[in-house]
Design an enzyme around this catalytic site. Structure first.
Site, PDB file in Angstrom:
ATOM      1  CG  HIS A   1       1.012   6.753   5.761  1.00  0.00           C
ATOM      2  ND1 HIS A   1       2.211   7.215   6.247  1.00  0.00           N
ATOM      3  CD2 HIS A   1       1.213   5.446   5.448  1.00  0.00           C
ATOM      4  CE1 HIS A   1       3.102   6.216   6.244  1.00  0.00           C
ATOM      5  NE2 HIS A   1       2.522   5.134   5.764  1.00  0.00           N
TER       6      HIS A   1
ATOM      7  N   GLY B   1       0.835  -1.193   0.000  1.00  0.00           N
ATOM      8  CA  GLY B   1       0.000   0.000   0.000  1.00  0.00           C
ATOM      9  C   GLY B   1       0.865   1.236   0.000  1.00  0.00           C
TER      10      GLY B   1
ATOM     11  CD  GLN C   1       3.563   5.943   2.560  1.00  0.00           C
ATOM     12  OE1 GLN C   1       2.565   5.351   2.172  1.00  0.00           O
ATOM     13  NE2 GLN C   1       4.661   5.308   2.941  1.00  0.00           N
TER      14      GLN C   1
ATOM     15  CB  CYS D   1       6.222   2.166   6.797  1.00  0.00           C
ATOM     16  SG  CYS D   1       5.586   3.701   6.102  1.00  0.00           S
ATOM     17  CG  LEU D   2       6.986   1.510   0.600  1.00  0.00           C
ATOM     18  CD1 LEU D   2       6.375   1.820  -0.756  1.00  0.00           C
ATOM     19  CD2 LEU D   2       8.058   0.439   0.476  1.00  0.00           C
TER      20      LEU D   2
ATOM     21  CG  HIS E   1       0.616   1.019   7.619  1.00  0.00           C
ATOM     22  ND1 HIS E   1       1.700   0.574   8.342  1.00  0.00           N
ATOM     23  CD2 HIS E   1       1.110   1.895   6.704  1.00  0.00           C
ATOM     24  CE1 HIS E   1       2.799   1.170   7.888  1.00  0.00           C
ATOM     25  NE2 HIS E   1       2.474   1.972   6.891  1.00  0.00           N
ATOM     26  CD  GLU E   2      -0.701   2.293   3.138  1.00  0.00           C
ATOM     27  OE1 GLU E   2      -0.316   3.474   3.004  1.00  0.00           O
ATOM     28  OE2 GLU E   2       0.101   1.350   3.207  1.00  0.00           O
TER      29      GLU E   2
HETATM   30 ZN   LIG Z   1       3.420   3.301   5.579  1.00  0.00          ZN
END
Ligand SMILES: [Zn+2]
Length: 171
Positions: free
Chosen positions: A143, A46, A51, A97-98, A139-140
């Protein structure tokens, strides 16, 4: 279609609240497609708009993605203006997480959630998710509220990781 630059901690943009999407135009569709390209490029499940430096309530996800199988079809979905309608139970899964390179941790999340969201045309949709899918959505959505999974860690552990990530970002 393009791979975008992913912001990493401690970039201050990651702490901002994202804004409601009100215009469902071609630009939004292209952003979502670029975010999907970026997500696959970095082998993520995701990716949220903040991000990639876009302060919009939008994330993309593909729970069917297999990083080791480049032939696997892409089934990404864009979730616009997501709202949690129901959350039940609890689970602990390891998250990465990226935007938080080289670190993973088990975080407490709802086991089952129901969300309402808009698709890229602006239609109202509803989905119920469990397990990893439910974790991914939560999680998304964090953000979009300027929150990272490391924010859930106990203060001492969090400080240690933040220090290391800041060092990593300076290199
Ligand atoms: Zn993330």
């Amino acid at each position: 279609m393009a791979v975008l630059k992913v912001l990493t901690y401690p970039d201050p943009f990651l702490k901002k609240n994202a804004q409601e999407v009100t215009v469902f135009n071609q630009e939004l569709k292209e952003l979502a497609a670029d975010m999907a390209d970026t997500m696959y490029d970095q082998s993520g499940l995701g990716l949220a708009a903040p991000q990639v430096g876009q302060g919009l309530r939008l994330f993309v996800a593909d729970l069917t993605y297999r990083p080791n199988d480049p032939e696997h079809p892409r089934n990404w979905i864009a979730y616009v203006n997501p709202m949690i309608k129901k959350g039940e139970g609890e689970q602990f899964l390891e998250e990465g997480c990226l935007s938080v390179p080289e670190y993973r941790a088990e975080i407490k999340r709802f086991q089952n959630i129901t969300i309402e969201y808009n698709d890229l045309e602006g239609n109202l949709k509803k989905v119920t998710a469990e397990g990893l899918f439910a974790v991914c959505i939560q999680h998304e959505m964090d953000h979009l509220a300027g929150k990272l999974f490391i924010d859930y860690l106990p203060p001492l552990k969090r400080k240690m990781i933040q220090k290391r990530l800041k060092k990593l970002a300076e290199e």
